[in-house]
Scaffold this active site. Structure first.
Site, PDB file in Angstrom:
ATOM      1  N   GLU A  35       0.874  -1.177   0.000  1.00 52.36           N
ATOM      2  CA  GLU A  35       0.000   0.000   0.000  1.00 52.36           C
ATOM      3  C   GLU A  35       0.915   1.231   0.000  1.00 52.36           C
ATOM      4  O   GLU A  35       1.588   1.485   0.991  1.00 52.36           O
ATOM      5  CB  GLU A  35      -0.902  -0.017   1.238  1.00 52.36           C
ATOM      6  CG  GLU A  35      -1.725  -1.291   1.294  1.00 52.36           C
ATOM      7  CD  GLU A  35      -2.823  -1.303   2.355  1.00 52.36           C
ATOM      8  OE1 GLU A  35      -3.951  -1.620   1.993  1.00 52.36           O
ATOM      9  OE2 GLU A  35      -2.554  -1.006   3.527  1.00 52.36           O
ATOM     10  N   ASP A  80      -0.762  -2.215  10.500  1.00 51.28           N
ATOM     11  CA  ASP A  80      -0.818  -3.645  10.790  1.00 51.28           C
ATOM     12  C   ASP A  80       0.475  -4.365  10.446  1.00 51.28           C
ATOM     13  O   ASP A  80       0.612  -5.546  10.733  1.00 51.28           O
ATOM     14  CB  ASP A  80      -2.000  -4.288  10.049  1.00 51.28           C
ATOM     15  CG  ASP A  80      -3.168  -4.530  10.979  1.00 51.28           C
ATOM     16  OD1 ASP A  80      -3.006  -4.277  12.186  1.00 51.28           O
ATOM     17  OD2 ASP A  80      -4.231  -4.976  10.505  1.00 51.28           O
ATOM     18  N   LYS A  91      -8.009  -9.170  10.989  1.00 49.82           N
ATOM     19  CA  LYS A  91      -7.752  -8.203   9.905  1.00 49.82           C
ATOM     20  C   LYS A  91      -8.157  -6.770  10.240  1.00 49.82           C
ATOM     21  O   LYS A  91      -7.884  -6.283  11.298  1.00 49.82           O
ATOM     22  CB  LYS A  91      -8.469  -8.689   8.639  1.00 49.82           C
ATOM     23  CG  LYS A  91      -8.007 -10.066   8.226  1.00 49.82           C
ATOM     24  CD  LYS A  91      -9.174 -10.920   7.813  1.00 49.82           C
ATOM     25  CE  LYS A  91      -8.872 -12.383   7.949  1.00 49.82           C
ATOM     26  NZ  LYS A  91     -10.054 -13.203   8.075  1.00 49.82           N
ATOM     27  N   LYS A  92      -8.832  -6.148   9.271  1.00 54.50           N
ATOM     28  CA  LYS A  92      -9.152  -4.729   9.444  1.00 54.50           C
ATOM     29  C   LYS A  92     -10.038  -4.489  10.666  1.00 54.50           C
ATOM     30  O   LYS A  92      -9.835  -3.520  11.409  1.00 54.50           O
ATOM     31  CB  LYS A  92      -9.853  -4.231   8.179  1.00 54.50           C
ATOM     32  CG  LYS A  92     -10.257  -2.783   8.242  1.00 54.50           C
ATOM     33  CD  LYS A  92     -10.901  -2.371   6.929  1.00 54.50           C
ATOM     34  CE  LYS A  92     -11.503  -0.989   7.039  1.00 54.50           C
ATOM     35  NZ  LYS A  92     -12.210  -0.615   5.814  1.00 54.50           N
ATOM     36  N   ASP A 117      -9.687   4.088   4.766  1.00 49.54           N
ATOM     37  CA  ASP A 117      -8.704   3.194   4.170  1.00 49.54           C
ATOM     38  C   ASP A 117      -7.530   4.070   3.747  1.00 49.54           C
ATOM     39  O   ASP A 117      -7.723   5.238   3.396  1.00 49.54           O
ATOM     40  CB  ASP A 117      -9.286   2.511   2.927  1.00 49.54           C
ATOM     41  CG  ASP A 117     -10.344   1.490   3.303  1.00 49.54           C
ATOM     42  OD1 ASP A 117     -10.523   1.262   4.512  1.00 49.54           O
ATOM     43  OD2 ASP A 117     -10.987   0.945   2.397  1.00 49.54           O
ATOM     44  N   ASP A 167      -5.911   4.390   1.175  1.00 44.25           N
ATOM     45  CA  ASP A 167      -5.854   4.966  -0.174  1.00 44.25           C
ATOM     46  C   ASP A 167      -6.997   5.956  -0.413  1.00 44.25           C
ATOM     47  O   ASP A 167      -7.319   6.285  -1.541  1.00 44.25           O
ATOM     48  CB  ASP A 167      -5.861   3.855  -1.237  1.00 44.25           C
ATOM     49  CG  ASP A 167      -7.028   2.906  -1.077  1.00 44.25           C
ATOM     50  OD1 ASP A 167      -7.723   2.972  -0.039  1.00 44.25           O
ATOM     51  OD2 ASP A 167      -7.247   2.073  -1.972  1.00 44.25           O
ATOM     52  N   ASP A 188     -17.615  -4.585   6.944  1.00 42.16           N
ATOM     53  CA  ASP A 188     -18.438  -3.377   6.861  1.00 42.16           C
ATOM     54  C   ASP A 188     -19.936  -3.638   6.940  1.00 42.16           C
ATOM     55  O   ASP A 188     -20.616  -3.113   7.817  1.00 42.16           O
ATOM     56  CB  ASP A 188     -18.068  -2.515   5.648  1.00 42.16           C
ATOM     57  CG  ASP A 188     -17.844  -3.326   4.392  1.00 42.16           C
ATOM     58  OD1 ASP A 188     -18.138  -4.536   4.406  1.00 42.16           O
ATOM     59  OD2 ASP A 188     -17.387  -2.767   3.384  1.00 42.16           O
TER      60      ASP A 188
HETATM   61  O1  LIG Z   1      -5.301  -6.991   8.033  1.00 43.43           O
HETATM   62  C1  LIG Z   1      -5.686  -5.959   7.523  1.00 43.43           C
HETATM   63  C2  LIG Z   1      -6.271  -5.897   6.243  1.00 43.43           C
HETATM   64  C3  LIG Z   1      -6.665  -4.673   5.734  1.00 43.43           C
HETATM   65  N1  LIG Z   1      -6.481  -3.543   6.436  1.00 43.43           N
HETATM   66  C4  LIG Z   1      -6.886  -2.241   5.857  1.00 43.43           C
HETATM   67  O2  LIG Z   1      -8.207  -2.287   5.399  1.00 43.43           O
HETATM   68  C5  LIG Z   1      -8.404  -1.332   4.386  1.00 43.43           C
HETATM   69  C6  LIG Z   1      -9.237  -1.901   3.251  1.00 43.43           C
HETATM   70  O3  LIG Z   1      -8.561  -2.919   2.622  1.00 43.43           O
HETATM   71  P1  LIG Z   1      -8.456  -3.049   1.040  1.00 43.43           P
HETATM   72  O4  LIG Z   1      -7.697  -4.271   0.776  1.00 43.43           O
HETATM   73  O5  LIG Z   1      -8.021  -1.769   0.444  1.00 43.43           O
HETATM   74  O6  LIG Z   1      -9.927  -3.347   0.650  1.00 43.43           O
HETATM   75  P2  LIG Z   1     -10.812  -2.787  -0.543  1.00 43.43           P
HETATM   76  O7  LIG Z   1     -11.253  -3.937  -1.350  1.00 43.43           O
HETATM   77  O8  LIG Z   1     -10.202  -1.692  -1.286  1.00 43.43           O
HETATM   78  O9  LIG Z   1     -11.925  -2.216   0.403  1.00 43.43           O
HETATM   79  C7  LIG Z   1     -13.303  -2.195   0.359  1.00 43.43           C
HETATM   80  O10 LIG Z   1     -13.891  -3.350   0.946  1.00 43.43           O
HETATM   81  C8  LIG Z   1     -13.575  -3.603   2.318  1.00 43.43           C
HETATM   82  C9  LIG Z   1     -14.452  -4.708   2.821  1.00 43.43           C
HETATM   83  O11 LIG Z   1     -14.197  -5.881   2.193  1.00 43.43           O
HETATM   84  C10 LIG Z   1     -13.813  -2.402   3.180  1.00 43.43           C
HETATM   85  O12 LIG Z   1     -13.291  -2.652   4.445  1.00 43.43           O
HETATM   86  C11 LIG Z   1     -13.132  -1.203   2.582  1.00 43.43           C
HETATM   87  O13 LIG Z   1     -13.353  -0.063   3.357  1.00 43.43           O
HETATM   88  C12 LIG Z   1     -13.650  -0.991   1.181  1.00 43.43           C
HETATM   89  O14 LIG Z   1     -13.071   0.170   0.614  1.00 43.43           O
HETATM   90  C13 LIG Z   1      -7.022  -0.851   3.961  1.00 43.43           C
HETATM   91  O15 LIG Z   1      -6.816   0.427   4.479  1.00 43.43           O
HETATM   92  C14 LIG Z   1      -6.109  -1.849   4.634  1.00 43.43           C
HETATM   93  O16 LIG Z   1      -4.891  -1.293   4.980  1.00 43.43           O
HETATM   94  C15 LIG Z   1      -5.901  -3.581   7.684  1.00 43.43           C
HETATM   95  O17 LIG Z   1      -5.717  -2.572   8.322  1.00 43.43           O
HETATM   96  N2  LIG Z   1      -5.524  -4.785   8.200  1.00 43.43           N
HETATM   97 MN   LIG Z   2      -9.227   0.008  -0.978  1.00 43.25          MN
END
Ligand SMILES: O=c1ccn([C@@H]2O[C@H](COP(=O)(O)OP(=O)(O)O[C@H]3O[C@H](CO)[C@@H](O)[C@H](O)[C@H]3O)[C@@H](O)[C@H]2O)c(=O)[nH]1
Ligand SMILES: [Mn+2]
Length: 866
Positions: free
Chosen positions: A208, A237, A413-414, A438, A440, A600
């Site tokens: 990222e 993380d 995870k998140k 997030d 990004d 979410d």
């Molecule tokens: O172990 C983890 C995994 C992910 N993240 C964070 O979670 C966010 C979302 O992850 P990402 O892989 O970018 O997911 P996306 O597919 O882009 O995200 C969409 O889908 C996710 C649900 O599946 C939502 O949580 C997100 O907000 C939504 O934008 C990012 O900031 C990651 O850094 C963590 O902090 N820890």
């Molecule tokens: Mn994303």
């Protein structure tokens, strides 16, 4: 009173600062701007745009285009429900008597709304008649297939209804920032704005891009909000020193960037996006001064980026130097901080307790709370010669957090990361509101935090509002949005629909929560006299439990940061330890929900189920923006995760079928639709393979009389699109948005959704969840070939059914043409008609799968045409 804001276009990088001025008028904030979304959000349509002699029409266009479908045109089909003038006070409200309203409601004009509803009703009737007709005419060449297809049709009808019904009364809500200011933040009086804890989550310093993460942080630090009441936390993380040091660099750069933003009132306050603008906006100081400042800040930003790029090297070199001078064996591996101490997180050369997935919990205050900082003079705080007289130089508190990771422990995870943040922020600032981003995404409208607060403090339903969600918008999507990333039908259609019910679902980012709602506490309208706050539910930290009590007692109060003595530091590490959640209610009844691929939708569901409502906030200048995966494989993986998570939820203990006792009926229906929709793909897949029948020697008809059947089918399908036409109007989206949505439902149905269903079946059998794979982020944009990623083909097994469908359709069309040439003379008129109608379906499938076809062609399709 009228205030003038000017847009200035500069071409500083090329060394020639050209200034184009467009007078923009903005209604003063002190009048009643609720009548005007533009004024409320700080921007309105240019009244005087003197384009004579200015060669760049782009000046007016750029920022609007950067924000996508902006503008008033979108509101053409909406009208105010409450007349802001008359309704400025609401004396009849129970608790909010006399308090002014902080947002206005809009609904779709009757001229659109009524025909829209009538059409929905007509289609319901048409579908019932159609299914009835099919059952009465149970006449088919293959009876077993006929039975399945009738079941499929019933399924399609019900799923359409659960999708369509929640949209019968869309509501738009426009925050009234001026009234909020007047009421809660009058200059000269002590501000009454509530505190907000803002969280950015990142999971990797390499996958990222750090630059985007830091841009997000900068946009938060520079956001327009009471400085002491907005606190920024970065959740890392990966426990990586690079991210920590990047944050330290960011705090340094922020000392220049933030006052610059405040002085010139610019937007967006994420520098990467700001400097990309051709016509940056500025209101405030004189042009000459602006250009000077702009140039200086631009140069410093380039420096800052270089520093970020160099960080991995700097840290590596530092490690090498120490390892040479070190005495112990172990020193060879250690990663050192700038002050010569060992980094407690992951090391460049992984070692025991210092690798990804196994490291200590770290909490570091990078920038203290402004209450604790002795204010510096301008010249002490930065080396620049910029004039910041009268500009507040203070910065919000900035904290780095890496929760503890241990092998063999589920970290969730998140959701796990956010829950750790929820606890850390409770100890440090305990703001009543909590918003997460997030890494990004960034704040695109510096007023967004105020906007969110408008909904929470509104006298009508503010107290019962659990969260305020903003639409998601994306920067990096190609102009034709080939893979339907913008998802407008969802963000501008479905969500406004739900906003007229119990409120939008939580979408993962850009959502402000009420801390109490996250803590699993009932909304005031349902709240019992005593609330149990104990360690069984909330975990074993006394200071944390006290913070929960404090939060319940004085919701809008402000908690000042505590003194950081040793015992407090220890407590902070405790609440981010990997075992804190064990045998507590975290991840079930409290905080973000665990054990689902998508945290979410379930988290939002849990909150709605307790009787809270949510609000969908509309701002003309989009509140937040972010990036989306533009490579098809990555996009499909995302869809697998979303749809897999949805299905998981449907078949879990929090299934919308029965859980969530305080859900309204329509809201429940909508949640059922959101979680069960991937199953629809099984039937679509079945239909998509039908053309194979062409390859059989004899004519086989699913339903007789065939011609009638197809005509009825066409009617019910066309009706969906006629209803869609109305939706396009009220949602303010384009045909292309609508069409992409159709195409992507089809593409998902022959790739990601069946995969999710398969996962689900395996899950039920093996009890293992879907793996959350962090979506691969686009590397920092290469300006020469911005969409290069889009043309890359990465094959994955889930694409197989789509390829098979695509080629069997092509083959079938070929065979059909061949057959018709061969048997032209011998076919009866009915056979010819059947053939033509069948072909229509083949073509329909092909057109829907077109973006997929382009994707597998890869680089050859390197034109972004439709
Ligand atoms: O172990 C983890 C995994 C992910 N993240 C964070 O979670 C966010 C979302 O992850 P990402 O892989 O970018 O997911 P996306 O597919 O882009 O995200 C969409 O889908 C996710 C649900 O599946 C939502 O949580 C997100 O907000 C939504 O934008 C990012 O900031 C990651 O850094 C963590 O902090 N820890
Ligand atoms: Mn994303």
């Amino acid at each position: 009173m009228r205030v003038t804001v000017e847009r200035i276009s500069t071409n500083i990088k090329a060394g020639f600062p050209t200034i184009y001025v467009h007078a923009r008028t903005m209604q003063a904030m002190t009048t009643s701007p609720a009548t005007d979304a533009g004024a409320a959000t700080g921007l309105s349509e240019p009244l005087l745009s003197n384009r004579n002699g200015v060669h760049a029409g782009a000046l007016v266009v750029t920022p609007v285009a950067a924000n996508g479908h902006g503008g008033k045109a979108k509101d053409k089909y909406w009208k105010d429900v409450d007349q802001p003038g008359d309704m400025a006070v609401a004396p009849d409200l129970e608790n909010g008597g006399g308090r002014p309203l902080l947002f206005s409601n809009r609904r779709v004009k009757n001229i659109i709304l009524y025909p829209y509803r009538v059409l929905i009703l007509i289609r319901v009737i048409a579908v019932i008649l159609f299914v009835g007709w099919r059952i009465k005419n149970n006449n088919s060449d293959v009876m077993w297939f006929w039975v399945i297809s009738v079941v499929a049709d019933v399924w399609f009808s019900l799923s359409w209804l659960s999708y369509q019904l929640p949209k019968y009364n869309p509501i738009k809500m426009i925050p009234d920032l001026a009234t909020l200011r007047k009421q809660f933040d009058t200059p000269g009086r002590s501000s009454q704005l509530p505190g907000i804890d803002v969280i950015v989550t990142t999971a990797s310093a390499t996958d990222e891009p750090i630059l985007y993460t830091m841009n997000c942080v900068l946009s938060i630090l520079a956001a327009d909000y009471h400085i002491g009441r907005c606190n920024c936390y970065l959740s890392d993380d990966s426990g990586s020193l690079v991210l920590y040091e990047a944050l330290v660099e960011t705090a340094k750069f922020a000392a220049l960037w933030v006052p610059f933003c405040r002085k010139h009132q610019i937007d967006p306050r994420a520098p990467e996006s700001y400097f990309e603008l051709e016509g940056p906006l500025c209101g405030g100081a004189s042009h000459k001064e602006f250009i000077q400042d702009y140039k200086h800040v631009c140069t410093q930003y380039e420096e800052f980026k270089k520093h970020l790029d160099m960080l991995p090297n700097t840290i590596r070199q530092r490690a090498d130097i120490y390892s040479k001078t070190g005495t112990k064996d172990e020193d060879a591996k250690v990663t050192w901080m700038a002050d010569g101490t060992q980094w407690p997180g992951t090391w460049l050369d992984p070692a025991e307790k210092h690798r990804a997935g196994h490291h200590a919990g770290i909490v570091k205050i990078v920038q203290s709370h402004p209450e604790h900082v002795v204010p510096l003079g301008v010249h002490e705080s930065n080396d620049s010669s910029l004039n910041f007289d009268g500009v507040d130089m203070r910065l919000p508190m900035l904290v780095y957090v890496a929760r503890e990771k241990c092998p063999g422990v589920e970290h969730n995870k998140k959701a796990g990361a956010l829950n750790a943040e929820l606890r850390i922020s409770a100890l440090l600032s305990n703001a009543p509101f909590f918003i997460n981003f997030d890494c990004d995404h960034y704040i695109n409208n510096s007023e967004a935090l105020h906007a969110a607060v408008c909904f929470m403090l509104d006298p009508r339903e503010g107290d019962n509002t659990g969260f305020v969600q903003f639409p998601q918008r994306f920067d990096n999507v190609d102009p034709t949005d080939r893979y339907g990333n913008h998802n407008r039908v969802f963000f501008d259609g479905a969500m406004y629909g739900l906003n007229g019910q119990q409120g939008p679902t939580y979408l993962g980012t850009g959502c402000m929560f009420r801390r109490l709602a996250l803590y699993g506490i009932d909304p005031p309208c349902w709240r019992a006299e005593d609330i149990i706050v104990d360690s069984n539910r909330f975990g074993n930290s006394l200071p944390f439990l006290n913070s929960v009590l404090a939060a319940i007692k004085q919701e809008e109060g402000v908690t000042l940061p505590p003194t950081l003595d040793d015992s407090f530091l220890e407590e902070m590490t405790k609440v981010v330890s990997s075992s804190y959640d064990d045998s507590t209610d975290w991840g079930r009844g409290i905080g973000y929900i665990y054990n689902m691929a998508t945290e979410d939708i379930v988290t939002g569901f849990r909150i709605h189920g307790q009787g809270w409502r949510s609000m969908y906030a509309t701002m003309e200048r989009e509140a937040f923006r972010g990036t989306a995966p533009i490579n098809l494989t990555e996009r499909l993986r995302q869809i697998v995760r979303w749809s897999g998570g949805s299905l998981e939820m449907f078949f879990s203990h929090i299934s919308p079928l029965f859980a969530g006792r305080r859900l309204s009926l329509v809201q429940r229906l909508s949640y059922i639709n959101f979680t069960i929709y991937p199953l629809t793909s099984l039937f679509i897949l079945m239909y998509a393979f039908c053309p194979v029948m062409w390859l059989l020697p004899t004519e086989i008809l699913v339903q007789r009389p065939y011609t009638r059947y197809i005509v009825y089918l066409i009617i019910v399908i066309v009706m969906i699109h006629v209803i869609g036409m109305f939706e396009i109007m009220w949602a303010g989206i384009t045909w292309l948005d609508w069409w992409r949505n159709e195409q992507f439902f089809m593409i998902g149905s022959v790739t990601a959704y069946p995969t999710a269903v398969l996962h689900m079946v395996v899950n039920i059998l093996t009890k293992k969840g879907i793996h959350f794979r962090v979506t691969t982020k686009q590397p920092v944009a290469d300006t020469d070939d911005k969409y290069a990623e889009m043309y890359e083909v990465h094959w994955v097994p889930m694409m197989i059914p789509a390829v098979v469908v695509l080629f069997s359709n092509i083959l079938a069309i070929g065979v059909a043409i061949g057959k018709s040439i061969l048997y032209m003379g011998t076919w009866s008129a009915a056979q010819k008609r059947h053939g033509a109608l069948g072909l229509l379906f083949n073509l329909w499938i092909m057109v829907l799968l077109y973006p997929f076809a382009l994707a597998i062609i890869g680089r050859w399709a390197k034109r972004t045409g439709i």
